[in-house]
Design a protein around this motif. Sequence first.
Motif, PDB file in Angstrom:
ATOM      1  N   THR A   1      40.359  48.116  30.939  1.00  0.00           N
ATOM      2  CA  THR A   1      39.022  47.874  31.475  1.00  0.00           C
ATOM      3  C   THR A   1      38.376  46.619  30.890  1.00  0.00           C
ATOM      4  N   HIS A   2      39.081  45.926  30.001  1.00  0.00           N
ATOM      5  CA  HIS A   2      38.540  44.719  29.363  1.00  0.00           C
ATOM      6  C   HIS A   2      38.816  43.482  30.206  1.00  0.00           C
ATOM      7  N   TYR A   3      37.900  42.523  30.130  1.00  0.00           N
ATOM      8  CA  TYR A   3      38.123  41.254  30.816  1.00  0.00           C
ATOM      9  C   TYR A   3      39.483  40.686  30.401  1.00  0.00           C
TER      10      TYR A   3
ATOM     11  N   PRO B   1      35.813  42.443  37.504  1.00  0.00           N
ATOM     12  CA  PRO B   1      34.937  43.267  38.347  1.00  0.00           C
ATOM     13  C   PRO B   1      34.820  42.726  39.774  1.00  0.00           C
TER      14      PRO B   1
ATOM     15  N   GLU C   1      33.560  39.112  40.951  1.00  0.00           N
ATOM     16  CA  GLU C   1      33.643  38.146  39.859  1.00  0.00           C
ATOM     17  C   GLU C   1      35.008  37.455  39.878  1.00  0.00           C
TER      18      GLU C   1
ATOM     19  N   GLN D   1      38.586  41.057  24.556  1.00  0.00           N
ATOM     20  CA  GLN D   1      37.306  40.505  24.987  1.00  0.00           C
ATOM     21  C   GLN D   1      36.810  41.354  26.162  1.00  0.00           C
ATOM     22  N   PRO D   2      35.830  42.219  25.904  1.00  0.00           N
ATOM     23  CA  PRO D   2      35.356  43.134  26.949  1.00  0.00           C
ATOM     24  C   PRO D   2      34.821  42.432  28.198  1.00  0.00           C
ATOM     25  N   THR D   3      34.201  41.259  28.031  1.00  0.00           N
ATOM     26  CA  THR D   3      33.624  40.552  29.176  1.00  0.00           C
ATOM     27  C   THR D   3      34.024  39.083  29.158  1.00  0.00           C
ATOM     28  N   SER D   4      33.802  38.430  30.288  1.00  0.00           N
ATOM     29  CA  SER D   4      34.041  36.993  30.400  1.00  0.00           C
ATOM     30  C   SER D   4      33.146  36.224  29.424  1.00  0.00           C
ATOM     31  N   ALA D   5      31.916  36.684  29.255  1.00  0.00           N
ATOM     32  CA  ALA D   5      30.996  36.032  28.312  1.00  0.00           C
ATOM     33  C   ALA D   5      31.534  36.115  26.886  1.00  0.00           C
ATOM     34  N   ASP D   6      32.118  37.259  26.510  1.00  0.00           N
ATOM     35  CA  ASP D   6      32.726  37.393  25.187  1.00  0.00           C
ATOM     36  C   ASP D   6      33.861  36.382  25.012  1.00  0.00           C
TER      37      ASP D   6
END
Length: 158
Positions: free
Chosen positions: A23-25, A43, A46, A125-130
Amino acid sequence: MTIKDIGPDPQSFDLETSTVENTHYRAVAWSGKYLQLTLMSIPVGEDIGLEAHPETDQFLRLDAGRGRVQMGPAKDRLDFDREVEDGWAVMVPAGTWHNITNIGDEPMRLYTVYAPVHHAAGKVQPTSADAGRDEESGEDEPPSWSVQPAQEEPDEHA
């Protein structure tokens, strides 16, 4: 994610299940001396982010969802444009601008193989921002045991 990046030691796991369950980016699953495997979850609506890796070839495979692949020689000349889905592979030659956008109605799950190694071993990295923050801060550098190009050009992002 239940996979632990153990570095350049031998490793084996159910790649399709691990990819679909991620579920992580981005999650680095294995880092070798010459290549690296990461799992990604994008997601709905995205994308991975338009970028080019001057010294890195990439292989990507979708295990869930649908995407739109765009690639080309310049960020404003993406003349390769294809829809892909579960089971499709995408090959990105070094230096090619590329992006994959989730055009489906569920998270797009894929894995990518980088050669040479591109990210910090075991990095999640959970998200793209991370991922962006880690890159800017220098916390996403390849491990010391990996072989890197002698004069590496920096990645480019749009």
